[in-house]
Design an enzyme around this catalytic site. Structure first.
Site: not given
Length: 767
Positions: A459, A175
């Protein structure tokens, strides 16, 4: 010369003003930094509330579980009700001293009420001591959980001395490797990042230091602009002049956002160690420390819970950088690369309705940056009915366990593969989500199957086909359709749908076709009205998933989410007026300002008459169709419903609605293992149990019949007007003007039957 002097004077004054401005602004920023650092207040919890519960006359206090609701709201039983939070329960009167509460629309001032009872049913609501009659009264919302706060944002504060050196090395190496050399900004790092990005022609590296990242996290918004970057640099420089490297690094390591699981934000390396590995920070291995360091760049992308390969690749990158920087030896590097990642078990949460809270988080993140939500201390008012939610969770958990006990082949040893289910309840009149359970156990799986899982509705899709026909006015519920073997030619072959059990009925009415869920009759109807028309209506009703123009669509072959199909039925149940599903009613900040308010906005997408015809038809499905087990289980309230069972029994569905609420239940396996159970067998019993236990307490009336609907006695088989000789007569609904004009000629009536019918009439069976 004079002009030259004037020009120099102007420049000097401008520089002086600029310098004074910079000094003044720097002084302001310095005060802000000191205030934040000295306070060290990490976050202000945002609170998530259920919907307020409204009490009306004619409610049964037992059925609405009033006592349970009061206890969850921290009301206390007393002999004399004198102050807010007191209540007293007697057979004839319930006295409650309501709490103060800040609603989005304003402050609710506490006062005392009385619920007068007859056989536990409220017949009158009065304000005490004046005895003023009240039409209704509301209990304040229940706190569901702290959202991104004390519980929704988890953080464990650790000192720099508790953190393993290799975790510090890993973070600094990837970092900000010159952290100890620069004074807040790293000009060399910025130049290196610019050159790398120019060389690669894309954004690969950033030049922000750890100090800049901390300044951005603590003080700045996520909106990117040049001024924000300047402010970030100034704050970084000021922080470095005010605080030591140790203070800055320690604050950064406790502040950083390192992941999200469900609706819980993981902040700081101390909590990340527990969350990902179930360890204290000082127990982390080198490999685990490198993985946590790798998360900082993008916790969502590199989370091992999301994609273990991405996480391992990022860990390996961190280890490689550490080796190159000589922070670890070659042996340590090789050993760490070989170490297997063993993650901690699922998230523990004490909050209610965790699946619903995740959905709320998802909706809010569409409007607010996640980091902003963490720090705002908002009040979030939702649509949830807490009693319904708790019952939904109980019903699903106990129901799935009962199915496993009844059908041992459904049991799975691996908890990640066990039988799953969902339950979602929506008030169709406003679109309010009243209950949402996205899975069996949130601790095991945070995957919310209500809105994240796509399954074949089978369905459940069929009523859309029938609605398309009815809306056109070309068909009625008594129209005849052929139910026989069918083959449809496709571009790449042929398709032959079949009825369940291979049984065909010949010529049937639309009512019989849907009540018996006949596949070939439904496909024939879809071909007559056009699949494109069916798709158009499906989207209008609330189905957002793209739908292909294929014949099998009529039988629900395309995967959709339970939330989508529930919205379709909610639109029908609401008489053809569509409301989007709403989870968040309002968001209020700490000052009481309303930041967001989502009011129901209905849109008519279907005629009220066509919607009623389907409701009336689905009531028939409950009476003697595929959902007839509903009545056999002694569910007596007015209801319209449909079952669904996908091919090979992979999905078991049941959707039913009353005049007040639409509820969808799905049961199945995530990995598509067959249930060998139908929707009527697996999901319907769960629906019944839930509905019986969440009865609103109202004396429910039947579905309202809209204007333009008339009823006629017809022969059930032929669909024509019934005569005295017809053995099976029903009272069918029609849009006025579409009712049949011919009498049934199949069943011949004699003179006596004709006289009886003409004089006395004959009542058909009404659903």
């Amino acid at each position: 010369m004079r002009k030259g002097f004037k020009r120099k004077d102007i420049v000097r004054w401008c520089l002086l003003i600029l310098l004074l401005g910079v000094i003044s602004y720097s002084t302001y920023l310095h005060r802000v930094i000191i205030q934040r650092f000295e306070g060290r207040v990490w976050d202000i919890p945002s609170q998530v509330y259920s919907n307020a519960f409204v009490i009306f006359p004619e409610m049964d206090v037992d059925k609405i579980k009033l006592l349970d609701r009061l206890k969850r709201l921290n009301y206390r039983v007393v002999e004399e009700v004198n102050s807010p939070g007191d209540f007293n329960f007697s057979p004839y009167l319930v006295e409650i001293f309501l709490h103060n509460f800040e609603y989005p629309e304003g402050r609710f001032k506490e006062f005392k009420i009385g619920l007068q009872l007859k056989n536990k049913v409220i017949y009158r609501i009065i304000k005490l001591p004046s005895y003023e009659l009240l039409p209704s009264v509301r209990l304040e919302p229940e706190l569901i959980g702290s959202f991104y706060g004390k519980q929704r944002e988890e953080r464990k504060i650790v000192s720099l001395y508790e953190i393993p050196p290799y975790l510090l090395d890993a973070i600094i190496t990837i970092e900000d490797k010159r952290f100890y050399q620069h004074h807040g900004i790293d000009l060399r790092g910025i130049a290196r990042a610019v050159l790398t990005n120019l060389r690669e022609r894309k954004l690969i590296q950033g030049g922000s230091t750890i100090t800049q990242q901390l300044a951005k996290n603590l003080f700045l918004s996520s909106k990117r602009n040049p001024f924000r970057k300047i402010k970030e640099v100034m704050m970084a420089l000021l922080m470095e002049t005010t605080y030591s490297k140790k203070d800055i690094l320690e604050t950064y390591l406790n502040e950083i956002y390192l992941g999200q699981r469900g609706s819980i934000s993981i902040c700081g390396v101390g909590k990340a160690a527990e969350f990902y590995f179930g360890k204290k920070i000082n127990e982390l291995s080198l490999s685990e420390a490198a993985l946590i360091a790798g998360l900082i760049k993008n916790p969502g992308r590199y989370s091992p819970y999301r994609d273990i390969r991405e996480a391992v690749n990022r860990r390996n990158f961190a280890l490689t950088r550490m080796r190159e920087a000589r922070k670890i030896s070659e042996e340590e590097y090789e050993s760490a690369l070989k170490e297997k990642i063993i993650l901690a078990e699922g998230v523990q949460t004490e909050n209610n309705a965790p699946y619903f809270l995740d959905f709320v988080a998802h909706k809010l993140e569409e409007k607010y940056p996640l980091k902003a939500l963490i720090l705002k201390g908002l009040k979030i008012f939702t649509t949830l009915d807490m009693e319904m939610q708790l019952e939904a969770e109980r019903t699903l958990k106990e129901g799935l366990k009962y199915l496993e006990n009844s059908y041992p082949y459904l049991r799975c040893k691996d908890k990640g593969e066990e039988l799953q289910g969902t339950l979602v309840a929506i008030n169709q009149h406003a679109g309010y989500i009243k209950a949402m359970v996205g899975g069996r156990d949130y601790k095991v799986s945070q995957f919310n199957r209500v809105w994240q899982a796509s399954r074949q509705p089978s369905s459940l899709f069929k009523p859309i086909v029938y609605l398309t026909a009815l809306e056109r006015g070309e068909y009625t519920l008594a129209s005849i359709i052929e139910d026989s073997p069918l083959t449809i030619k496709l571009k790449n072959g042929e398709w032959s749908p079949q009825n369940y059990g291979g049984k065909y009925y010949g010529k049937v009415t639309l009512r019989i076709a849907l009540e018996k869920s006949l596949n070939t009759a439904t496909v024939r109807l879809s071909q007559k009205v056009g699949i494109s028309s069916v798709i158009e209506l499906a989207h209008s009703l609330g189905m957002d998933t793209p739908l292909p123009e294929v014949p099998s669509l009529a039988l629900g072959s395309v995967e959709v989410t339970p939330l989508e199909i529930t919205q379709v039925y909610a639109t029908v149940a609401n008489g053809g007026v569509r409301h989007k599903p709403i989870a968040v009613k309002a968001v209020v900040d700490r000052s009481g300002k309303i930041l967001l308010q989502d009011e129901p906005k209905g849109k008519r997408v279907l005629s009220e008459q066509a919607a009623y015809l389907i409701t009336y038809l689905l009531k028939g499905v409950v009476k003697e169709g595929t959902a007839s087990n509903l009545r056999k289980m002694d569910f007596k309230e007015p209801a319209a419903a449909k079952t669904g069972t996908s091919s090979n029994y992979k999905d078991a569905w049941f959707i039913g609605y009353t005049p007040d609420v639409v509820v969808c239940v799905w049961v199945g396996f995530d990995h598509n293992k067959s249930l060998n159970l139908s929707g009527s067998q697996a999901s319907l019993p769960l629906w019944v149990k839930f509905m019986e236990n969440v009865n609103s307490g109202n004396l429910l009336q039947d579905f309202a019949v809209p204007q333009g609907i008339i009823f006629k006695e017809i022969d059930k088989d032929t669909g024509k007007l019934a005569t005295g000789a017809c053995p099976d007569v029903i009272y069918e609904a029609f849009i006025r003007g579409t009712e049949p004009k011919e009498f049934c000629s199949v069943h011949k009536e004699n003179l006596i039957q004709w006289i009886i019918r003409e004089i006395f009439g004959r009542k058909g069976e009404r659903y």
